[in-house]
Design a protein around this motif. Structure first.
Motif, PDB file in Angstrom:
ATOM      1  N   THR A   1       0.842  -1.197   0.000  1.00 23.52           N
ATOM      2  CA  THR A   1       0.000   0.000   0.000  1.00 23.52           C
ATOM      3  C   THR A   1       0.877   1.246   0.000  1.00 23.52           C
ATOM      4  N   LEU A   2       0.396   2.262  -0.677  1.00 24.74           N
ATOM      5  CA  LEU A   2       1.079   3.548  -0.750  1.00 24.74           C
ATOM      6  C   LEU A   2       0.080   4.625  -0.375  1.00 24.74           C
ATOM      7  N   ARG A   3       0.535   5.590   0.420  1.00 21.04           N
ATOM      8  CA  ARG A   3      -0.346   6.672   0.849  1.00 21.04           C
ATOM      9  C   ARG A   3       0.197   8.005   0.344  1.00 21.04           C
ATOM     10  N   ALA A   4      -0.703   8.913   0.009  1.00 23.82           N
ATOM     11  CA  ALA A   4      -0.287  10.218  -0.500  1.00 23.82           C
ATOM     12  C   ALA A   4      -1.382  11.245  -0.254  1.00 23.82           C
ATOM     13  N   ARG A   5      -0.960  12.509  -0.256  1.00 19.85           N
ATOM     14  CA  ARG A   5      -1.917  13.597  -0.054  1.00 19.85           C
ATOM     15  C   ARG A   5      -2.678  13.939  -1.337  1.00 19.85           C
ATOM     16  N   ARG A   6      -2.056  13.733  -2.473  1.00 18.70           N
ATOM     17  CA  ARG A   6      -2.689  13.995  -3.753  1.00 18.70           C
ATOM     18  C   ARG A   6      -2.345  12.855  -4.721  1.00 18.70           C
ATOM     19  N   VAL A   7      -3.168  12.712  -5.756  1.00 21.56           N
ATOM     20  CA  VAL A   7      -2.987  11.650  -6.738  1.00 21.56           C
ATOM     21  C   VAL A   7      -2.962  12.260  -8.141  1.00 21.56           C
ATOM     22  N   VAL A   8      -2.011  11.822  -8.950  1.00 23.38           N
ATOM     23  CA  VAL A   8      -1.995  12.145 -10.383  1.00 23.38           C
ATOM     24  C   VAL A   8      -2.134  10.840 -11.148  1.00 23.38           C
ATOM     25  N   LEU A   9      -3.220  10.716 -11.896  1.00 23.25           N
ATOM     26  CA  LEU A   9      -3.442   9.537 -12.731  1.00 23.25           C
ATOM     27  C   LEU A   9      -2.827   9.770 -14.107  1.00 23.25           C
ATOM     28  N   ALA A  10      -2.006   8.826 -14.550  1.00 27.51           N
ATOM     29  CA  ALA A  10      -1.362   8.928 -15.868  1.00 27.51           C
ATOM     30  C   ALA A  10      -1.298   7.542 -16.494  1.00 27.51           C
ATOM     31  N   THR A  11      -2.402   6.819 -16.401  1.00 28.83           N
ATOM     32  CA  THR A  11      -2.437   5.421 -16.834  1.00 28.83           C
ATOM     33  C   THR A  11      -2.806   5.245 -18.295  1.00 28.83           C
ATOM     34  N   GLY A  12      -3.191   6.315 -18.969  1.00 35.40           N
ATOM     35  CA  GLY A  12      -3.379   6.258 -20.412  1.00 35.40           C
ATOM     36  C   GLY A  12      -4.602   5.481 -20.860  1.00 35.40           C
ATOM     37  N   LEU A  13      -4.620   5.201 -22.155  1.00 39.90           N
ATOM     38  CA  LEU A  13      -5.710   4.487 -22.806  1.00 39.90           C
ATOM     39  C   LEU A  13      -5.185   3.189 -23.403  1.00 39.90           C
ATOM     40  N   SER A  14      -6.105   2.289 -23.691  1.00 39.82           N
ATOM     41  CA  SER A  14      -5.797   1.066 -24.443  1.00 39.82           C
ATOM     42  C   SER A  14      -6.577   1.094 -25.746  1.00 39.82           C
ATOM     43  N   ASP A  15      -5.945   0.672 -26.821  1.00 42.07           N
ATOM     44  CA  ASP A  15      -6.579   0.649 -28.133  1.00 42.07           C
ATOM     45  C   ASP A  15      -7.197  -0.716 -28.407  1.00 42.07           C
ATOM     46  N   ASP A  16      -8.388  -0.719 -28.965  1.00 41.13           N
ATOM     47  CA  ASP A  16      -9.041  -1.944 -29.425  1.00 41.13           C
ATOM     48  C   ASP A  16      -9.083  -1.914 -30.945  1.00 41.13           C
ATOM     49  N   LEU A  17      -8.395  -2.849 -31.580  1.00 40.14           N
ATOM     50  CA  LEU A  17      -8.278  -2.877 -33.028  1.00 40.14           C
ATOM     51  C   LEU A  17      -9.435  -3.655 -33.647  1.00 40.14           C
ATOM     52  N   PRO A  18      -9.782  -3.327 -34.891  1.00 37.72           N
ATOM     53  CA  PRO A  18     -10.749  -4.159 -35.621  1.00 37.72           C
ATOM     54  C   PRO A  18     -10.237  -5.600 -35.691  1.00 37.72           C
ATOM     55  N   GLU A  19     -11.157  -6.544 -35.649  1.00 36.11           N
ATOM     56  CA  GLU A  19     -10.773  -7.959 -35.626  1.00 36.11           C
ATOM     57  C   GLU A  19     -10.523  -8.475 -37.037  1.00 36.11           C
ATOM     58  N   VAL A  20      -9.414  -8.029 -37.601  1.00 37.73           N
ATOM     59  CA  VAL A  20      -8.982  -8.485 -38.924  1.00 37.73           C
ATOM     60  C   VAL A  20      -7.685  -9.267 -38.726  1.00 37.73           C
ATOM     61  N   PRO A  21      -7.624 -10.514 -39.147  1.00 35.18           N
ATOM     62  CA  PRO A  21      -6.403 -11.303 -38.952  1.00 35.18           C
ATOM     63  C   PRO A  21      -5.162 -10.587 -39.480  1.00 35.18           C
ATOM     64  N   GLY A  22      -4.101 -10.651 -38.683  1.00 28.49           N
ATOM     65  CA  GLY A  22      -2.817 -10.073 -39.071  1.00 28.49           C
ATOM     66  C   GLY A  22      -2.639  -8.624 -38.691  1.00 28.49           C
ATOM     67  N   LEU A  23      -3.723  -7.904 -38.379  1.00 26.86           N
ATOM     68  CA  LEU A  23      -3.596  -6.473 -38.095  1.00 26.86           C
ATOM     69  C   LEU A  23      -2.823  -6.217 -36.815  1.00 26.86           C
ATOM     70  N   ALA A  24      -3.096  -6.998 -35.775  1.00 30.92           N
ATOM     71  CA  ALA A  24      -2.415  -6.787 -34.491  1.00 30.92           C
ATOM     72  C   ALA A  24      -0.905  -6.949 -34.624  1.00 30.92           C
ATOM     73  N   ASP A  25      -0.469  -7.850 -35.532  1.00 33.09           N
ATOM     74  CA  ASP A  25       0.974  -8.066 -35.716  1.00 33.09           C
ATOM     75  C   ASP A  25       1.657  -6.865 -36.359  1.00 33.09           C
ATOM     76  N   LEU A  26       0.890  -6.020 -37.028  1.00 32.80           N
ATOM     77  CA  LEU A  26       1.454  -4.845 -37.696  1.00 32.80           C
ATOM     78  C   LEU A  26       1.338  -3.583 -36.850  1.00 32.80           C
ATOM     79  N   TRP A  27       0.542  -3.644 -35.769  1.00 28.61           N
ATOM     80  CA  TRP A  27       0.202  -2.446 -35.010  1.00 28.61           C
ATOM     81  C   TRP A  27       1.438  -1.799 -34.396  1.00 28.61           C
ATOM     82  N   GLY A  28       1.587  -0.528 -34.639  1.00 31.20           N
ATOM     83  CA  GLY A  28       2.705   0.231 -34.079  1.00 31.20           C
ATOM     84  C   GLY A  28       3.901   0.330 -35.000  1.00 31.20           C
ATOM     85  N   THR A  29       3.909  -0.467 -36.049  1.00 30.57           N
ATOM     86  CA  THR A  29       5.026  -0.417 -37.001  1.00 30.57           C
ATOM     87  C   THR A  29       4.494  -0.094 -38.401  1.00 30.57           C
ATOM     88  N   LEU A  30       3.826  -1.075 -39.027  1.00 27.97           N
ATOM     89  CA  LEU A  30       3.276  -0.859 -40.365  1.00 27.97           C
ATOM     90  C   LEU A  30       1.796  -0.484 -40.337  1.00 27.97           C
TER      91      LEU A  30
END
Length: 318
Positions: free
Chosen positions: A107-136
């Motif tokens: 457990t960690l305690r603090a007086r204030r909190v900054v959330l910086a956890t970002g988002l997650s992307d959901d890709l269309p379900e097309v075979p092979g697309l996930a293998d290209l994500w972030g590069t091609l």
């Protein structure tokens, strides 16, 4: 900078959750004003599949992992505890302070909190697309468009909303083809794409695959297209449960609503990065530069709030 801590660590001024650009910048901002900060990094990053960052001044083309490692090194002179792990829950309020419980029981305690956890992307379900994500395969012309310059770029989707991507890529790509993936294209959208010089293919996409240094699009009718890369508009979601846990107000985009200083609707909780944006913005900005700026503002907001609290207490004592 410490990377270990007892099961229950002493309270810190600020807890930063998330070790990407927004969280690292928030921790640096807090540390440089000689306030104590705990940073929790789960090791999961939205750009984990990206080989190189782009459109980041002085870091254009740098590997994201190298950027994060250098940022960690620059936290060392300050009172920053770095905790490897995943926060499971956050509870508390300004009066009592906030407690974060990690999935290993710490457990960690603090007086204030900054959330910086970002988002997650959901890709269309097309075979092979996930293998290209972030590069091609990518979503942001500002970050990845130049790498496709002069070549045949395919865009997955052919709705009116995709016209923005076509317009951005028009000066960059040699030619463009929109893949409707089996959907009928509205006549108005087709006229707009024609005017922009982009072809439209309605045939369903069977799969994507690597072809040399580029991409091959295999269509359901047995034909295929070769391209230098794919652009698309993925859907996204909060990558952590804290907005729901803390009852934070969300915008239509699904992101946390913040003001100019990263304040959320819950006192004492701030947010920075692509998980949050102001109501005047229609959507989050998936950008390293925007994330670092938002992390700095959220940290500054938290410090100003702490300072105001302390000054008020001093005034009450006289």
């Amino acid at each position: 900078m410490s990377t270990t801590a007892p099961t229950t660590a002493p309270a810190r001024d600020v807890l930063v959750v998330g070790g990407g650009p927004a969280g690292l910048q928030a921790a640096l901002t807090v540390g440089r004003i000689h306030r104590s900060v705990a940073l929790v990094d789960s090791g999961d990053y939205r750009n984990a599949t990206v080989d190189h960052m782009h459109n980041v001044l002085t870091h254009d083309g740098r590997a994201p992992a190298d950027f994060r490692a250098a940022a960690r090194d620059q936290l060392a002179p300050y009172d920053v505890e770095v905790h490897e792990g995943r926060v499971a829950t956050i509870a508390g309020d300004v009066a009592a302070g906030f407690t974060a419980t990690l999935d290993d029981g710490r457990t960690l305690r603090a007086r204030r909190v900054v959330l910086a956890t970002g988002l997650s992307d959901d890709l269309p379900e097309v075979p092979g697309l996930a293998d290209l994500w972030g590069t091609l395969a990518a979503q942001c012309p500002f970050c990845h468009g130049h790498e496709f310059a002069g070549g045949h770029v395919v865009l997955l989707g052919a709705t009116p909303q995709h016209a923005h991507l076509v317009g951005l890529m028009r000066p960059v790509a040699g030619r463009m083809t929109l893949l409707a993936d089996g959907a009928a294209v509205e006549p108005e959208a087709r006229r707009l794409f024609d005017a922009l010089g982009a072809a439209v293919v309605e045939t369903k996409v069977e799969r994507f695959e690597r072809a040399g240094e580029g991409v091959r699009v295999v269509l359901a009718d047995g034909t295929d297209l070769d391209a230098v890369g794919v652009l698309l508009r993925p859907t996204y979601r909060q990558s952590a449960p804290f907005a729901e846990q803390l009852g934070l107000r969300l915008l239509e985009s699904g992101c946390i609503e913040v003001d100019d200083f990263g304040r959320t609707s819950v006192p004492g909780v701030f947010a920075g990065g692509d998980l949050a944006h102001r109501a005047s913005f229609p959507m989050p900005m998936p950008s390293v530069v925007a994330a670092t700026a938002a992390g700095q503002m959220a940290a500054s907001g938290a410090i100003q709030e702490l300072l105001g609290e302390e000054m008020a207490a001093l005034g009450a004592g006289h």
